[in-house]
Design an enzyme around this catalytic site. Sequence first.
Site, PDB file in Angstrom:
ATOM      1  N   LEU A 156      31.695  40.085  42.246  1.00  0.00           N
ATOM      2  CA  LEU A 156      31.924  39.301  43.470  1.00  0.00           C
ATOM      3  C   LEU A 156      31.676  37.814  43.221  1.00  0.00           C
ATOM      4  CD1 LEU A 156      32.849  40.374  46.284  1.00  0.00           C
ATOM      5  CD2 LEU A 156      30.569  39.800  47.088  1.00  0.00           C
ATOM      6  N   GLY A 157      32.461  37.275  42.282  1.00  0.00           N
ATOM      7  CA  GLY A 157      32.453  35.827  42.057  1.00  0.00           C
ATOM      8  C   GLY A 157      33.434  35.179  43.017  1.00  0.00           C
ATOM      9  N   ARG A 158      33.964  34.020  42.615  1.00  0.00           N
ATOM     10  CA  ARG A 158      34.887  33.299  43.495  1.00  0.00           C
ATOM     11  C   ARG A 158      36.117  34.138  43.842  1.00  0.00           C
ATOM     12  NH1 ARG A 158      33.775  29.677  39.251  1.00  0.00           N
ATOM     13  NH2 ARG A 158      32.753  27.731  39.849  1.00  0.00           N
ATOM     14  N   ILE A 159      36.723  34.737  42.807  1.00  0.00           N
ATOM     15  CA  ILE A 159      37.959  35.496  43.041  1.00  0.00           C
ATOM     16  C   ILE A 159      37.648  36.789  43.788  1.00  0.00           C
ATOM     17  CG2 ILE A 159      39.866  36.704  41.894  1.00  0.00           C
ATOM     18  CD1 ILE A 159      39.747  34.483  39.702  1.00  0.00           C
ATOM     19  N   ARG A 179      26.481  42.016  38.805  1.00  0.00           N
ATOM     20  CA  ARG A 179      25.264  42.047  37.985  1.00  0.00           C
ATOM     21  C   ARG A 179      24.031  42.113  38.886  1.00  0.00           C
ATOM     22  NH1 ARG A 179      27.079  37.373  33.954  1.00  0.00           N
ATOM     23  NH2 ARG A 179      28.256  36.970  35.827  1.00  0.00           N
ATOM     24  N   ILE A 234      42.880  42.483  37.944  1.00  0.00           N
ATOM     25  CA  ILE A 234      43.452  41.136  37.810  1.00  0.00           C
ATOM     26  C   ILE A 234      42.515  40.267  36.955  1.00  0.00           C
ATOM     27  CG2 ILE A 234      44.918  40.992  39.858  1.00  0.00           C
ATOM     28  CD1 ILE A 234      41.306  39.765  39.861  1.00  0.00           C
ATOM     29  N   ARG A 236      40.312  41.001  33.321  1.00  0.00           N
ATOM     30  CA  ARG A 236      40.583  41.059  31.897  1.00  0.00           C
ATOM     31  C   ARG A 236      40.787  42.523  31.504  1.00  0.00           C
ATOM     32  NH1 ARG A 236      41.784  36.450  32.202  1.00  0.00           N
ATOM     33  NH2 ARG A 236      40.796  34.683  31.154  1.00  0.00           N
ATOM     34  N   GLU A 265      46.868  42.744  25.074  1.00  0.00           N
ATOM     35  CA  GLU A 265      48.077  42.003  25.461  1.00  0.00           C
ATOM     36  C   GLU A 265      48.716  41.356  24.238  1.00  0.00           C
ATOM     37  OE1 GLU A 265      46.938  39.289  28.579  1.00  0.00           O
ATOM     38  OE2 GLU A 265      46.113  40.918  29.779  1.00  0.00           O
ATOM     39  N   HIS A 283      50.353  39.623  33.189  1.00  0.00           N
ATOM     40  CA  HIS A 283      49.295  38.605  33.318  1.00  0.00           C
ATOM     41  C   HIS A 283      49.819  37.349  34.030  1.00  0.00           C
ATOM     42  CE1 HIS A 283      45.332  37.054  31.354  1.00  0.00           C
ATOM     43  NE2 HIS A 283      45.571  36.446  32.509  1.00  0.00           N
TER      44      HIS A 283
HETATM   45  C1  8YV Z   1      45.810  31.943  32.645  1.00  0.00           C
HETATM   46  C2  8YV Z   1      43.748  33.302  33.187  1.00  0.00           C
HETATM   47  O1  8YV Z   1      47.089  31.855  33.145  1.00  0.00           O
HETATM   48  O2  8YV Z   1      42.667  31.400  34.024  1.00  0.00           O
HETATM   49  C3  8YV Z   1      42.566  32.449  33.407  1.00  0.00           C
HETATM   50  O3  8YV Z   1      41.484  32.824  32.946  1.00  0.00           O
HETATM   51  O4  8YV Z   1      43.660  34.390  32.736  1.00  0.00           O
HETATM   52  C4  8YV Z   1      45.086  32.818  33.598  1.00  0.00           C
HETATM   53  O5  8YV Z   1      44.982  32.073  34.743  1.00  0.00           O
HETATM   54  C5  8YV Z   1      46.003  32.295  31.260  1.00  0.00           C
HETATM   55  O6  8YV Z   1      45.004  33.042  30.711  1.00  0.00           O
HETATM   56  C6  8YV Z   1      46.193  31.029  30.471  1.00  0.00           C
HETATM   57  O7  8YV Z   1      46.139  31.251  29.157  1.00  0.00           O
END
Ligand code: 8YV
Length: 317
Positions: A156-159, A179, A234, A236, A265, A283
């Site tokens: 629960l960070g910013r995103i 955490r 969304i 990693r 990836e 991504h």
């Molecule tokens: C990027 C991202 O587009 O900001 C991040 O951490 O994963 C994406 O927004 C991408 O990784 C840029 O390389």
Amino acid sequence: MTKQRILQVGSLSGSPSANQRLADGYDVFELWKHGDRKAALAEYGAGITAMVTSASMGADAALIAALPDLKAICSWGVGYETIDVQAARQRGVMVSNTPDVLTDCVADLAWGLMIAGARRMSLGDRYVRAGRWGQVHGSIPLGTRVSGKKLGIVGLGRIGQAIARRGDGFDMEVRYHNRRARTDVPYTYEASLVELARWADFLVVATVGGPETRHLVNREVLEALGPKGIIVNIARGPVIDEQALATALESGKLGCAALDVFEHEPNVPDALKTSDNTVLLPHIGSATYETRLAMEDLMLENLQSYFQTGKLVTPVD
Ligand code: 8YV
């Protein structure tokens, strides 16, 4: 006026005008254009004090060590698990990223994936394109209602918080695993990720990447989410054990996976590609014109600030 010399690790082709603006404002050493990176760094590395990279290209300890005069690493992207911050810190090299400016677009995409997974949008799209409209009834299983369901958020960070806030509009109850519990949010904390998954209809991964979160979402978590559960990522790819994910989907122990990121990836396992119960994106969480431009602006602002004041605007913690 002579331009300041910088090193750019790779092309920022996913940004509207970053390459051009860097070339206009700086004397850019374009590392990716050199076949023998080590030799090029040995020849041109000395004297370079600032580096531009991205979340995906990163900057490892060897690259940092090859630049004896480096003082600042300015990254385009919020995640920085690919940058060896420890090695940078030991050398007194500052690191900046581009937080906040991409939060809304990544949160929007998480919701797009949730709805696409629950309502079988990718599968429906494939039927229409293939001229199979007439076979939809009976072939495409009914979807799952989104509104009013239970939303679990991992990180629960910013995103994560932006994703949670959007849950209000869908009358969802939100709980989260982090955490540590936060005291500044109205959502219930769940110390056990397995228990959060057991409770949730949707589990959205929004945590940071790196070794500490690798395979945090494992077989046990996926099976706790269950045959009707939907996992969204969304953040990693490596946060989810992808092999366990494919197995859980194949065996019907997990309902659906809607993913913007993958463990290796750009490689995506065939088991995920052939499944009717996946939504797969390349991504693109931050990939809107507005957001990519804002990321570019902030990266350039950091670079300029380093040369003008010796300080970065958005240094990483
Ligand atoms: C990027 C991202 O587009 O900001 C991040 O951490 O994963 C994406 O927004 C991408 O990784 C840029 O390389």
